[in-house]
Scaffold this motif. Structure first.
Motif, short mmCIF file in Angstrom:
data_model
loop_
_atom_site.label_atom_id
_atom_site.label_comp_id
_atom_site.label_asym_id
_atom_site.label_seq_id
_atom_site.Cartn_x
_atom_site.Cartn_y
_atom_site.Cartn_z
N CYS A 71 -4.29 -3.07 7.12
CA CYS A 71 -4.61 -2.95 5.69
C CYS A 71 -6.09 -2.64 5.50
O CYS A 71 -6.46 -1.79 4.68
CB CYS A 71 -4.23 -4.24 4.97
N ALA A 72 -6.95 -3.30 6.29
CA ALA A 72 -8.39 -3.04 6.19
C ALA A 72 -8.71 -1.60 6.62
O ALA A 72 -9.57 -0.94 6.01
CB ALA A 72 -9.16 -4.05 7.05
N LEU A 73 -8.03 -1.11 7.65
CA LEU A 73 -8.24 0.27 8.09
C LEU A 73 -7.83 1.25 7.00
O LEU A 73 -8.52 2.25 6.74
CB LEU A 73 -7.46 0.54 9.37
N GLN A 93 -2.65 -11.44 12.17
CA GLN A 93 -3.84 -10.60 12.06
C GLN A 93 -3.52 -9.12 11.98
O GLN A 93 -4.19 -8.38 11.25
CB GLN A 93 -4.77 -10.86 13.26
N ASP A 101 -7.73 0.71 3.79
CA ASP A 101 -8.67 0.63 2.67
C ASP A 101 -9.97 1.36 2.97
O ASP A 101 -10.67 1.78 2.05
CB ASP A 101 -8.95 -0.83 2.32
N ARG A 102 -10.30 1.53 4.26
CA ARG A 102 -11.49 2.28 4.64
C ARG A 102 -11.18 3.76 4.87
O ARG A 102 -12.09 4.53 5.20
CB ARG A 102 -12.09 1.70 5.93
N GLY A 114 -6.80 4.47 8.46
CA GLY A 114 -5.55 3.89 8.89
C GLY A 114 -4.52 4.93 9.33
O GLY A 114 -4.83 6.13 9.44
N ARG A 171 0.85 -1.19 0.00
CA ARG A 171 0.00 0.00 0.00
C ARG A 171 0.89 1.24 0.00
O ARG A 171 1.99 1.23 0.55
CB ARG A 171 -0.90 0.04 1.25
N ASN A 223 -3.11 -7.44 8.55
CA ASN A 223 -4.37 -7.48 7.80
C ASN A 223 -5.37 -6.47 8.35
O ASN A 223 -6.12 -5.84 7.59
CB ASN A 223 -4.97 -8.89 7.86
N GLU A 224 -5.38 -6.29 9.66
CA GLU A 224 -6.29 -5.32 10.26
C GLU A 224 -5.90 -3.90 9.85
O GLU A 224 -6.78 -3.07 9.57
CB GLU A 224 -6.27 -5.47 11.78
#
Length: 336
Positions: A139-141, A133, A143-144, A147, A21, A136-137
């Motif tokens: 990365c999800a933040l 985890q 993407d929303r 982060g 990212r 990945n957590e």
């Protein structure tokens, strides 16, 4: 003498990228692939490149040395299985090894798995062997759009997520101890002893990993480079305090488990003593009866009542009288 093309070195690690990212400095990020990451430069101020890599990929160490110009010991550390938590500053870069709970299927969470980390403020590399985890957590933040905004915030958020996972494990251990304390008779002693032993093993496993992780975070707080901003240092300080509290909770849980184990041992000893006492009482009652009936059952002439029709009933009555007398004596001495 054999020569090799330095330009070919980066291609050795193709396939190492799990995901990448580019942080936009506002909490969001855009994906980036392996080829695009090779020549990446910030398009505008505030951008940060984050690559999450599989550290066992062949050629990754050479890629780190060639592309990032890392010293051999640092490159070796980032791809090795020497996973004891540690952190140090190397010029303007921060190098660290941190550990997270193992949530993979079939694994015990207390068998913590490591993640290596390197950052120079513009680039962040995280390297792992087994799935974790925390990355990945984050990365999800990203993407929303929620982060971290820079490299320092990325590192502090990784540490916070790891401590969150650890706190959950500590809470689970405390809950298990509370259940054992609140319902001492709910389980058989063997099952209760097994659960207490598991709690003690879990506490020891977590303690073994948390202490060096605490030292590693303290090292980051003390020696982080200048791009590690004051608010990042405050966040790390708070993470250190939380980790210290978790370590204290684990010590308390370990002591509580030891108290439960002592209580269980005392219960088992009391049960054993009670059984021994009851056997002693029974022996005290039946020993005189055994002597009396054995005496009357001797295979010699002249046994009283042997020819009398009520001889057997007399023996039974005598045994009953002897039993009552013995029980009265035991009761008067408070042995019953």
């Amino acid at each position: 003498m054999e020569t090799r093309d330095p330009a070919a070195e980066p291609r050795l690690a193709t396939g190492a990228l799990l995901f990448g990212r580019v942080l936009d400095g506002e909490g969001g990020a855009r994906p980036i692939g392996w080829e695009a990451a090779q020549g990446w430069t910030p398009a505008r101020a505030g951008e940060v490149l984050w690559l999450h890599l599989h550290r066992t990929t062949p050629g990754l160490r050479d890629w780190l040395r060639c592309k990032l110009c890392l010293p051999e010991p640092t490159a070796e550390l980032l791809v090795s299985d020497k996973t004891r938590p540690r952190a140090f500053r190397e010029g303007d870069a921060l190098v660290a090894t941190l550990r997270d709970l193992n949530f993979n299927p079939g694994a015990e969470p207390e068998d913590m798995i490591s993640m290596q980390l390197w950052s120079d403020g513009e680039r962040v590399l995280t390297l792992r062997r087994d799935p974790q985890q925390s990355p990945n957590e984050i990365c999800a933040l990203l993407d929303r759009g929620e982060g971290p905004r820079d490299a320092g915030a990325m590192i502090t958020q990784i540490a916070e997520l790891m401590i969150d996972h650890l706190s959950g494990a500590v809470v689970d251990i405390n809950d298990a101890i509370d259940r054992l304390e609140d319902n001492p008779q709910a389980l058989a002693m063997e099952e209760r002893a097994t659960q207490i032993a598991e709690i003690r093993r879990d506490c020891l496993a977590l303690q073994r990993h948390i202490s060096p992780e605490h030292e590693a975070l303290q090292q980051i707080s003390r020696d982080a480079p200048e791009w590690f901003e004051p608010h990042d240092r405050r966040e790390i300080a708070e993470s250190i305090a939380r980790l210290r509290r978790n370590l204290d909770d684990i010590n308390i849980s370990k002591e509580s488990a030891l108290v439960l184990q002592d209580e269980l041992r005392a219960r088992a000893q009391a049960v054993s003593q009670d059984a021994t006492y009851k056997l002693g009482v029974m022996a005290g009652v039946f020993l005189p009866l055994t002597f009396f009936t054995g005496l009357l059952g001797s295979n010699v002439g002249g046994i009283p009542g042997s020819d009398h029709p009520l001889g057997f009933a007399g023996v039974i009555a005598a045994c009953a009288v002897i039993t009552v007398v013995i029980l009265v004596i035991f009761h008067s001495r408070k042995w019953l």
